[in-house]
Design a protein around this motif. Structure first.
Motif, PDB file in Angstrom:
ATOM      1  N   ASP A  24       0.882  -1.214  -0.004  1.00 47.49           N
ATOM      2  CA  ASP A  24      -0.052  -0.042  -0.044  1.00 47.49           C
ATOM      3  C   ASP A  24       0.839   1.204  -0.108  1.00 47.49           C
ATOM      4  OD1 ASP A  24      -2.366  -1.665   0.008  1.00 47.49           O
ATOM      5  OD2 ASP A  24      -2.454  -1.377   2.305  1.00 47.49           O
ATOM      6  N   ALA A  25       1.893   1.263   0.743  1.00 50.55           N
ATOM      7  CA  ALA A  25       2.772   2.507   0.866  1.00 50.55           C
ATOM      8  C   ALA A  25       3.357   2.747  -0.414  1.00 50.55           C
ATOM      9  CB  ALA A  25       3.952   2.165   1.745  1.00 50.55           C
ATOM     10  N   LEU A  26       3.774   1.608  -1.241  1.00 53.19           N
ATOM     11  CA  LEU A  26       4.394   1.857  -2.568  1.00 53.19           C
ATOM     12  C   LEU A  26       3.535   2.496  -3.717  1.00 53.19           C
ATOM     13  CD1 LEU A  26       6.432  -1.355  -2.650  1.00 53.19           C
ATOM     14  CD2 LEU A  26       7.570   0.869  -2.530  1.00 53.19           C
ATOM     15  N   ARG A  27       2.202   2.025  -3.687  1.00 51.40           N
ATOM     16  CA  ARG A  27       1.220   2.622  -4.273  1.00 51.40           C
ATOM     17  C   ARG A  27       0.761   3.844  -3.902  1.00 51.40           C
ATOM     18  NH1 ARG A  27      -0.369  -3.077  -3.927  1.00 51.40           N
ATOM     19  NH2 ARG A  27      -1.694  -2.989  -2.173  1.00 51.40           N
ATOM     20  N   VAL A  28       0.830   4.028  -2.708  1.00 51.58           N
ATOM     21  CA  VAL A  28       0.808   5.576  -2.320  1.00 51.58           C
ATOM     22  C   VAL A  28       1.686   6.547  -2.974  1.00 51.58           C
ATOM     23  CG1 VAL A  28       0.888   7.195  -0.550  1.00 51.58           C
ATOM     24  CG2 VAL A  28      -0.713   5.163  -0.275  1.00 51.58           C
ATOM     25  N   LEU A  29       2.983   5.930  -3.049  1.00 58.92           N
ATOM     26  CA  LEU A  29       3.972   6.909  -3.963  1.00 58.92           C
ATOM     27  C   LEU A  29       4.065   6.694  -5.530  1.00 58.92           C
ATOM     28  CD1 LEU A  29       7.083   5.617  -1.549  1.00 58.92           C
ATOM     29  CD2 LEU A  29       6.124   7.864  -1.668  1.00 58.92           C
ATOM     30  N   GLY A  30       3.096   5.808  -6.066  1.00 56.47           N
ATOM     31  CA  GLY A  30       2.883   6.216  -7.380  1.00 56.47           C
ATOM     32  C   GLY A  30       3.053   4.706  -8.031  1.00 56.47           C
ATOM     33  N   VAL A  70      13.317   0.714 -11.379  1.00 60.00           N
ATOM     34  CA  VAL A  70      14.781   1.395 -11.536  1.00 60.00           C
ATOM     35  C   VAL A  70      14.562   2.574 -11.733  1.00 60.00           C
ATOM     36  CG1 VAL A  70      16.647   1.357 -13.376  1.00 60.00           C
ATOM     37  CG2 VAL A  70      15.591  -0.843 -12.716  1.00 60.00           C
ATOM     38  N   ASP A  71      13.543   3.041 -12.529  1.00 64.43           N
ATOM     39  CA  ASP A  71      13.403   4.566 -12.852  1.00 64.43           C
ATOM     40  C   ASP A  71      12.963   5.481 -11.510  1.00 64.43           C
ATOM     41  OD1 ASP A  71      13.766   4.286 -15.420  1.00 64.43           O
ATOM     42  OD2 ASP A  71      11.439   4.091 -15.856  1.00 64.43           O
ATOM     43  N   ALA A  72      12.427   4.446 -10.470  1.00 58.70           N
ATOM     44  CA  ALA A  72      12.180   5.092  -9.195  1.00 58.70           C
ATOM     45  C   ALA A  72      13.415   5.282  -8.261  1.00 58.70           C
ATOM     46  CB  ALA A  72      10.949   4.497  -8.432  1.00 58.70           C
ATOM     47  N   GLU A 109      12.690  10.038  -2.076  1.00 66.03           N
ATOM     48  CA  GLU A 109      12.407  11.442  -2.324  1.00 66.03           C
ATOM     49  C   GLU A 109      12.043  11.959  -3.316  1.00 66.03           C
ATOM     50  OE1 GLU A 109      12.686  15.566  -0.758  1.00 66.03           O
ATOM     51  OE2 GLU A 109      12.894  13.666   0.142  1.00 66.03           O
ATOM     52  N   ILE A 110      12.329  11.382  -4.375  1.00 70.11           N
ATOM     53  CA  ILE A 110      11.947  11.691  -5.732  1.00 70.11           C
ATOM     54  C   ILE A 110      10.611  11.379  -5.900  1.00 70.11           C
ATOM     55  CG2 ILE A 110      12.378  11.172  -8.249  1.00 70.11           C
ATOM     56  CD1 ILE A 110      15.232  10.917  -7.789  1.00 70.11           C
ATOM     57  N   LEU A 111      10.182  10.168  -5.475  1.00 69.51           N
ATOM     58  CA  LEU A 111       8.713   9.714  -5.429  1.00 69.51           C
ATOM     59  C   LEU A 111       7.791  10.674  -4.825  1.00 69.51           C
ATOM     60  CD1 LEU A 111       8.889   5.829  -5.378  1.00 69.51           C
ATOM     61  CD2 LEU A 111       8.369   7.203  -7.318  1.00 69.51           C
TER      62      LEU A 111
END
Length: 327
Positions: A8-14, A56-58, A81-83
């Motif tokens: 869920d945390a990763l999905r929140v980050l996009g 990789v892009d993230a 930080e970028i996400l």
């Protein structure tokens, strides 16, 4: 953290569901070939490549060796930080878009929208609506209080219950409120002793109750006929802001009423009530009536208090009473 919460945390980050599954697999099996990741996630081909490419892009994964098939997660600080910045920018864009859409709606349908800003409540519906207002308060109630009064037997109990819940209550009473038969003893004093912050003015501009910053109740009463049968409920708008400003301006100029922090100083309750009425500007006849004594007895008590305070007149009595903690 469980896999579900991490996903869920990763999905929140996009990151989409596939990328989240690949990242969870990397944490379990890496460093490992992509084939092992595919076996752990059930993804293959283009879907696996796209999900791993997103990581990789993230900045969350990379090949363990240049050109190698072995992959592993990398320290996430920079990537997260970028996400986070990307998500913050997306949320801000969404906020602007939604706000702009609503502003457009309001401009196009202003007349229809304004119909909902002020509701008219009449007759028997007033009592339940007032009780609902007190029950809904969470932080603060601001009130202008004066006769005529709607016949609501539970009004004082509702106010005391609200104070007991920790809701701040500030009330500006008119002189007519103090002079209304029994109102000081039965309504004002119990609420003040329970923690209500009260002040007085010779008159208040309107009968008003403001619940938090949410809405206001405005009475359309006819004082000469002692009628209170119509009430306005004002929702957030320029009118509500004006009513809040009116209350705060009146509050600043009103005379503080004694609270529960006042020290009795050995005074009997009747003498404290006498001083309270004097401070509120009540007339001699009204004070004598509220005390249940004759004018002669009232003046005798007043003279005794003045002598005790060393005051030559009522003004000096008020000053000495304040200094002595009687008010």
């Amino acid at each position: 953290m469980t896999n579900a919460k991490l996903g869920d945390a990763l999905r929140v980050l996009g990151l989409d569901g596939a990328a989240a599954r690949v990242y969870l697999a990397l944490l379990d099996v890496a460093p490992a070939p992509l084939g092992a990741v595919a076996a752990a996630t059930g993804l293959d081909g283009a879907e696996l490549d796209a999900a791993y490419g997103a990581l990789v892009d993230a900045g969350l994964a990379s090949a363990a060796k240049d050109g190698g098939d072995v992959v592993a997660p990398v320290p996430p600080a920079a990537g997260l930080e970028i996400l986070a910045r990307h998500r913050a920018a997306e949320v801000e864009e969404s906020r602007i878009a939604v706000g702009g859409a609503f502003d457009s709606f309001r401009r196009q349908r202003l007349a229809a929208y304004n119909d909902d800003l002020v509701e008219v409540v009449t007759g028997d519906a007033i009592g339940p609506r007032m009780r609902q207002a007190w029950a809904s308060a969470r932080e603060q109630i601001r009130q202008f209080e004066s006769p005529p009064y709607f016949p609501l037997s539970s009004a004082t109990d509702d106010s005391l219950a609200t104070l007991a819940r920790g809701v701040r209550q500030r009330v500006v009473y008119s002189r007519d409120s103090l002079e209304h038969p029994g109102h000081l003893r039965d309504v004002i004093e119990p609420c003040v002793q329970a923690g209500e912050q009260a002040r007085t003015l010779p008159s208040v501009p309107v009968k008003l109750v403001i619940i938090d910053e949410a809405y206001a109740l405005v009475s359309l009463s006819i004082e000469q006929a002692d009628v209170h049968n119509t009430m306005l409920v004002v929702q957030p708008c320029g009118l509500l802001s004006a009513l809040v400003a009116l209350f705060e301006l009146s509050w600043q100029s009103a005379v503080p009423f004694p609270g529960r922090a006042a020290r009795p100083g050995g005074l009997p309750p009747a003498d404290r009530r006498l001083l309270w009425l004097l401070a509120g500007g009540a007339g001699d006849d009204v004070i004598a009536r509220e005390l249940g004594v004759s004018r002669r007895t009232f003046f005798r008590r007043l003279q005794i208090l003045m002598a005790r305070a060393g005051a030559a007149n009522r003004f000096q009595l008020a000053l000495q009473a304040q200094r002595s903690g009687w008010l």
